[in-house]
Design a protein around this motif. Structure first.
Motif, PDB file in Angstrom:
ATOM      1  N   LYS A 193      -9.574  -2.088  13.727  1.00  0.00           N
ATOM      2  CA  LYS A 193      -8.451  -1.182  13.473  1.00  0.00           C
ATOM      3  C   LYS A 193      -7.178  -1.981  13.199  1.00  0.00           C
ATOM      4  O   LYS A 193      -6.421  -1.672  12.274  1.00  0.00           O
ATOM      5  CB  LYS A 193      -8.248  -0.255  14.666  1.00  0.00           C
ATOM      6  N   GLN A 194      -6.957  -3.005  14.000  1.00  0.00           N
ATOM      7  CA  GLN A 194      -5.771  -3.846  13.801  1.00  0.00           C
ATOM      8  C   GLN A 194      -5.809  -4.532  12.432  1.00  0.00           C
ATOM      9  O   GLN A 194      -4.801  -4.603  11.728  1.00  0.00           O
ATOM     10  CB  GLN A 194      -5.679  -4.895  14.913  1.00  0.00           C
ATOM     11  N   ALA A 195      -7.000  -5.059  12.060  1.00  0.00           N
ATOM     12  CA  ALA A 195      -7.137  -5.769  10.791  1.00  0.00           C
ATOM     13  C   ALA A 195      -6.898  -4.835   9.609  1.00  0.00           C
ATOM     14  O   ALA A 195      -6.186  -5.194   8.653  1.00  0.00           O
ATOM     15  CB  ALA A 195      -8.535  -6.391  10.697  1.00  0.00           C
ATOM     16  N   VAL A 196      -7.475  -3.636   9.654  1.00  0.00           N
ATOM     17  CA  VAL A 196      -7.318  -2.690   8.554  1.00  0.00           C
ATOM     18  C   VAL A 196      -5.856  -2.258   8.421  1.00  0.00           C
ATOM     19  O   VAL A 196      -5.323  -2.161   7.310  1.00  0.00           O
ATOM     20  CB  VAL A 196      -8.227  -1.457   8.759  1.00  0.00           C
ATOM     21  N   GLU A 197      -5.203  -2.017   9.535  1.00  0.00           N
ATOM     22  CA  GLU A 197      -3.794  -1.606   9.492  1.00  0.00           C
ATOM     23  C   GLU A 197      -2.914  -2.687   8.851  1.00  0.00           C
ATOM     24  O   GLU A 197      -1.992  -2.378   8.087  1.00  0.00           O
ATOM     25  CB  GLU A 197      -3.301  -1.295  10.907  1.00  0.00           C
ATOM     26  N   ILE A 198      -3.224  -3.948   9.146  1.00  0.00           N
ATOM     27  CA  ILE A 198      -2.471  -5.049   8.528  1.00  0.00           C
ATOM     28  C   ILE A 198      -2.745  -5.100   7.029  1.00  0.00           C
ATOM     29  O   ILE A 198      -1.821  -5.261   6.212  1.00  0.00           O
ATOM     30  CB  ILE A 198      -2.846  -6.394   9.185  1.00  0.00           C
ATOM     31  N   GLN A 199      -4.011  -4.944   6.632  1.00  0.00           N
ATOM     32  CA  GLN A 199      -4.355  -4.999   5.209  1.00  0.00           C
ATOM     33  C   GLN A 199      -3.746  -3.842   4.435  1.00  0.00           C
ATOM     34  O   GLN A 199      -3.372  -4.001   3.268  1.00  0.00           O
ATOM     35  CB  GLN A 199      -5.873  -4.991   5.045  1.00  0.00           C
ATOM     36  N   LEU A 200      -3.656  -2.685   5.053  1.00  0.00           N
ATOM     37  CA  LEU A 200      -3.031  -1.546   4.377  1.00  0.00           C
ATOM     38  C   LEU A 200      -1.557  -1.803   4.085  1.00  0.00           C
ATOM     39  O   LEU A 200      -0.996  -1.239   3.140  1.00  0.00           O
ATOM     40  CB  LEU A 200      -3.182  -0.282   5.234  1.00  0.00           C
ATOM     41  N   LYS A 201      -0.956  -2.670   4.877  1.00  0.00           N
ATOM     42  CA  LYS A 201       0.460  -3.007   4.666  1.00  0.00           C
ATOM     43  C   LYS A 201       0.642  -4.136   3.658  1.00  0.00           C
ATOM     44  O   LYS A 201       1.507  -4.064   2.780  1.00  0.00           O
ATOM     45  CB  LYS A 201       1.105  -3.401   5.997  1.00  0.00           C
ATOM     46  N   ASP A 202      -0.180  -5.218   3.800  1.00  0.00           N
ATOM     47  CA  ASP A 202       0.052  -6.368   2.919  1.00  0.00           C
ATOM     48  C   ASP A 202      -0.878  -6.413   1.697  1.00  0.00           C
ATOM     49  O   ASP A 202      -0.639  -7.176   0.761  1.00  0.00           O
ATOM     50  CB  ASP A 202      -0.031  -7.687   3.700  1.00  0.00           C
ATOM     51  N   GLY A 203      -1.939  -5.598   1.701  1.00  0.00           N
ATOM     52  CA  GLY A 203      -2.829  -5.517   0.543  1.00  0.00           C
ATOM     53  C   GLY A 203      -3.700  -6.735   0.307  1.00  0.00           C
ATOM     54  O   GLY A 203      -4.345  -6.843  -0.741  1.00  0.00           O
ATOM     55  N   LYS A 204      -3.754  -7.652   1.247  1.00  0.00           N
ATOM     56  CA  LYS A 204      -4.522  -8.884   1.054  1.00  0.00           C
ATOM     57  C   LYS A 204      -5.988  -8.695   1.452  1.00  0.00           C
ATOM     58  O   LYS A 204      -6.285  -8.071   2.471  1.00  0.00           O
ATOM     59  CB  LYS A 204      -3.914 -10.021   1.866  1.00  0.00           C
ATOM     60  N   ARG A 205      -6.867  -9.244   0.643  1.00  0.00           N
ATOM     61  CA  ARG A 205      -8.298  -9.203   0.942  1.00  0.00           C
ATOM     62  C   ARG A 205      -8.984 -10.351   0.225  1.00  0.00           C
ATOM     63  O   ARG A 205      -8.434 -10.932  -0.722  1.00  0.00           O
ATOM     64  CB  ARG A 205      -8.899  -7.870   0.508  1.00  0.00           C
TER      65      ARG A 205
END
Length: 280
Positions: free
Chosen positions: A183-195
């Motif tokens: 959950k923490q990882a997805v929330e961060i990715q939703l903000k910075d768009g990095k993958r």
């Protein structure tokens, strides 16, 4: 499953765990099962095909167990997701499957290697779909990546635990922790768009079936079902799905009954879970 085929698979399972897959011969399986060579070849063409049937049988048990606890619950419930994660780990332990997975991983048999790859991809696809259930469609671009990370984290944390202590693994605590970190990882990715993983890898972004598509598939299963109870439940489910105002409480009840039917084949189990997501 045919009782004689199940007898062979059960004997092979016991033998592979006791002696090891590579050290076991077809003759060993015949002796363990108390059958003739002709009987074995009525169902399997090779020892590797027998192992694949064994692993597929257990995979169906895992899928059925995951589905049976899901119906009546919300796909976006993180506690449900954690419980479903725990099912595979618990069953792997109960069935002593880790050595068999190693046999497949290190095998030079192309059929076994292809099977191992397909099972790994299926598990990542299931994890990815559940991540989307959990966090919404906005998480789709990051679902496969987090599925791979969660799968790897589960394995490595279990290894470290077993190397460091003889205490029983707190499985529920572990899976809840993994979902929390995810959950923490997805929330961060939703903000910075990095993958790291790109769109389309492992066919993750194919067009999603509609509820009408699912109802049509269920009708085909109903027409072919040999079990009268399953046939009636599937037929009722199709009619309810096609109704102008489907009753979710009734749909949940029927899906739960079908999901707990251990005779349901793998394709039907997958379809039932798909319908569960769609109506939610």
């Amino acid at each position: 499953m045919n009782p004689k085929k199940q007898q062979i698979i059960s004997a092979a399972h016991h033998l592979f765990i006791k002696k090891g897959y590579n050290a076991s011969s077809i003759q060993d399986i015949l002796d363990e099962a108390g059958i003739s060579k002709g009987t074995f070849y009525n169902y399997f063409t090779s020892k590797s095909e027998c192992l694949i049937a064994l692993m597929e049988s257990i995979a169906e048990d895992i899928r059925a167990a995951r589905i049976s606890i899901a119906f009546g619950e919300s796909p976006s419930d993180p506690d449900l997701f954690a419980k479903q994660l725990a099912i595979r780990i618990r069953m792997n332990h109960e069935k002593n499957l880790f050595s068999l997975y190693e046999s497949i991983f290190y095998s030079q048999d192309e059929e076994l290697k292809a099977f191992g790859k397909s099972q790994y991809i299926l598990e990542l696809q299931w994890l990815s779909s559940r991540i989307i259930d959990l966090f919404g469609d906005k998480a789709r671009p990051y679902a496969l990546e987090n599925a791979a990370i969660a799968n790897g984290a589960l394995q490595q944390l279990m290894h470290v635990w077993r190397f460091g202590t003889e205490q029983q693994l707190p499985l529920e605590e572990l899976t809840v922790y993994i979902v929390h970190r995810m959950k923490q990882a997805v929330e961060i990715q939703l903000k910075d768009g990095k993958r790291f993983l790109s769109d389309g890898l492992l066919a993750q972004h194919q067009q999603q079936p509609t509820l009408s598509d699912s109802a049509h598939q269920l009708l085909a299963f109903a027409e072919q079902a040999e079990n009268d109870d399953v046939k009636q439940l599937l037929t009722f489910l199709v009619h309810e799905l096609k109704a102008e105002h489907p009753r979710n409480a009734i749909l949940d009840s029927v899906l739960t009954s079908l999901g707990k039917n251990t005779e349901s084949e793998a394709e039907l189990q997958i379809l039932l879970e798909q319908v569960w997501r769609q109506i939610k």
